[in-house]
Design an enzyme around this catalytic site. Structure first.
Site, PDB file in Angstrom:
ATOM      1  N   HIS A 166     -24.352 -14.901   7.618  1.00  0.00           N
ATOM      2  CA  HIS A 166     -22.992 -15.442   7.860  1.00  0.00           C
ATOM      3  C   HIS A 166     -21.937 -14.345   7.751  1.00  0.00           C
ATOM      4  CE1 HIS A 166     -25.056 -19.287   7.188  1.00  0.00           C
ATOM      5  NE2 HIS A 166     -25.571 -18.692   6.130  1.00  0.00           N
ATOM      6  N   SER A 287      -7.035   6.290  22.132  1.00  0.00           N
ATOM      7  CA  SER A 287      -6.046   5.360  22.653  1.00  0.00           C
ATOM      8  C   SER A 287      -4.913   6.178  23.256  1.00  0.00           C
ATOM      9  CB  SER A 287      -5.525   4.483  21.517  1.00  0.00           C
ATOM     10  OG  SER A 287      -4.250   3.979  21.842  1.00  0.00           O
ATOM     11  N   LYS A 293      -6.461   6.584  16.791  1.00  0.00           N
ATOM     12  CA  LYS A 293      -7.624   5.750  17.109  1.00  0.00           C
ATOM     13  C   LYS A 293      -8.819   6.527  17.653  1.00  0.00           C
ATOM     14  CE  LYS A 293      -7.483   1.711  17.801  1.00  0.00           C
ATOM     15  NZ  LYS A 293      -7.292   0.319  17.544  1.00  0.00           N
ATOM     16  N   GLU A 300     -18.790  -1.357  22.997  1.00  0.00           N
ATOM     17  CA  GLU A 300     -17.979  -2.490  23.469  1.00  0.00           C
ATOM     18  C   GLU A 300     -18.282  -2.799  24.933  1.00  0.00           C
ATOM     19  OE1 GLU A 300     -13.826  -1.884  22.602  1.00  0.00           O
ATOM     20  OE2 GLU A 300     -14.188  -1.889  20.444  1.00  0.00           O
TER      21      GLU A 300
END
Ligand code: ARG
Length: 475
Positions: A166, A287, A293, A300
């Protein structure tokens, strides 16, 4: 397009005799597969050569015709690989383009190539030839990826991390064990692809349009020449079904699902909230607005591309489901989803095989996280069970100890022996809990105690890696 031009274009079509007016320009574009089936050109030539060789051996065409066909095809292959082939949209598809060029080069012998075959069995043969080679390429990179996971597992057989259920800290595991979970998944994927390859590698040629042919053909000979494992046993089935491509897309979807799960973990672990791992800059991007970043774009994108691979599978299943026997033009729509699936999966597996060896692990942070969240609570319960307490009672006793720790904002191992005994509701005098309990409360003691086949103990991880390396050598 002027009508003279149009009728000229129609004349060059292999089926123009039956038609009284030229095909509408939009219809021509709409029905053509040339834009995407050009990539079958080389296997189309290989299939034609095997067919022509058999026709000559069976005396259906002359030896001289076969020699001419061979020569012409060699020239065409050269033109195609050099990017000099003059592809004509008016000629509909890759098959008719090559045949027309052959006839232009060698005359009547070129016109005899299509004896005893149809584009229906020709295209099915081409896709199978092409797909089997692509499967082989994917399997090579999948093996590299599996090897990379084994190397990481071996290196980190004793590196402790929190195991989650979980997405909450559950029990300590080793990073090596975690890597081996993916090894198992990708091994099943490799098995699925290998198994699918057997059904891909069957020869449709000889089925002709749908019913077979009146010429004394030798299908086994063609199968042998082209390296097929066998011959499709029913002509109607051979030209119409695309289950082999659907099966590949299903295996590809499952493989991508596994890549996507791994990606999800890499993304989480890379986030500064976790900070468990790092990836070399060459696998990340920045970024354009936030200078701080470092984004995990590769995992992804892999997670995102899984969607299109799933979509391709559904497209093919839907394409097939309403088709009566035998060939229908619907089947021309099989190529783009299949090609896209192959391209996506091949590149994804390649990039993961390149990237996984370079995942670096922040062992301290991982261990720290495994020490949080009472990850060894089950170990304490197991300890009590081994001292004679029924498991349900032990579960309850430990829950009380955890409650105390939450109140005190400390870990189970921070409690004193007396506090622990009391919190568990045990009689301090006759208590079976002694100092050795603190060994099982450490993440190291916890993982080492799970020492059985399939468990997370470092010893078991090393043994699993060893077994896997032997198995990997053989496939
Ligand atoms: N371009 C076609 C395809 O991809 C080749 C077979 C065409 N056959 C036909 N009878 N129109 O399926």
């Amino acid at each position: 397009m002027s009508s003279t031009k149009n009728s000229l274009a129609n004349k060059s079509k292999a089926w123009s005799g039956r038609f009284a007016e030229p095909v509408d320009a939009l219809v021509q574009r709409y029905t053509s597969s040339l834009r995407f089936d050009q990539r079958l050109a080389l296997v189309d030539i290989a299939g034609s050569l095997a067919h022509a060789e058999m026709l000559a051996a069976q005396k259906i065409i002359s030896k001289a015709d076969f020699v001419a066909i061979k020569k012409g095809m060699a020239q065409i292959e050269k033109e195609i690989t050099a990017g000099k082939f003059d592809w004509q949209l008016a000629l509909e598809d890759v098959h008719l383009n090559i045949e027309a060029r052959l006839t232009k080069l060698i005359g009547d012998a070129g016109k005899r190539l299509h004896t005893g075959r149809s584009r229906n069995d020709q295209v099915a043969t081409d896709i199978r030839l092409w797909l089997r080679t692509e499967i082989d390429h994917i399997l090579v990179d999948l093996k590299r990826l599996r090897t990379a996971l084994l190397d990481q597992a071996e290196k980190h057989a004793a590196t402790i991390m929190p195991g989650h259920t979980h997405l909450q800290v559950a029990q300590p595991v080793t990073f090596g064990h975690h890597m081996m979970a993916y090894y198992e998944m990708f091994t099943r994927d490799a098995e699925r692809l290998l198994s699918c390859r057997k059904r891909v590698n069957q020869l449709p040629l000889g089925a002709a349009a749908l019913a077979g042919t009146t010429y004394p053909i030798d299908r086994e000979r063609v199968a042998k020449t082209l390296g097929f494992d066998g011959v499709c046993q029913n002509s109607l089935d051979a030209v119409s079904d695309r289950d082999f491509a659907i099966e590949f897309c299903a295996a590809a979807s499952i493989l991508m699902m596994h890549v996507s799960r791994l990606s999800e973990e890499l993304i989480l672990w890379l986030s500064p909230r976790f900070g468990f791992i790092d990836l070399p800059d060459r696998f990340c991007t920045g970024s354009s607005i936030m200078p701080q970043k470092k984004n995990p774009d590769v995992p992804e994108l892999a997670r995102g591309k899984t969607g299109r691979v799933n979509g391709n599978l559904i497209a093919l299943l839907t394409l097939m489901k309403g088709q009566p026997l035998a060939y229908n033009k619907d089947n021309q729509e099989d190529k783009e989803p299949l090609f896209d699936t192959v391209d996506t999966v091949a590149e994804t597996v390649q990039i993961f095989a390149d990237m996984v060896p370079h995942i670096s692990v922040n062992q301290e942070l991982m261990l720290g996280a495994a020490e949080e969240g009472f990850a060894t609570a089950t170990d304490l319960a197991d300890y009590l069970v081994k001292k004679g307490m029924p498991f349900r009672d032990a579960h309850e006793a430990v829950a009380h100890a955890v409650k105390l720790c939450v109140k005190k904002n400390c870990a189970l191992s921070d409690l004193s022996l007396t506090e622990l005994i009391k919190a568990c509701g045990l009689n301090p005098k006759s208590s079976v809990v002694s100092k050795d309990v603190f060994i099982v409360l450490t993440p190291k003691g916890s993982v080492e105690a799970r020492n059985h086949l399939g468990g997370t103990a470092p010893k078991q991880v090393i043994a699993a890696v060893k077994r896997a390396r032997t198995a990997l050598k053989n496939n």
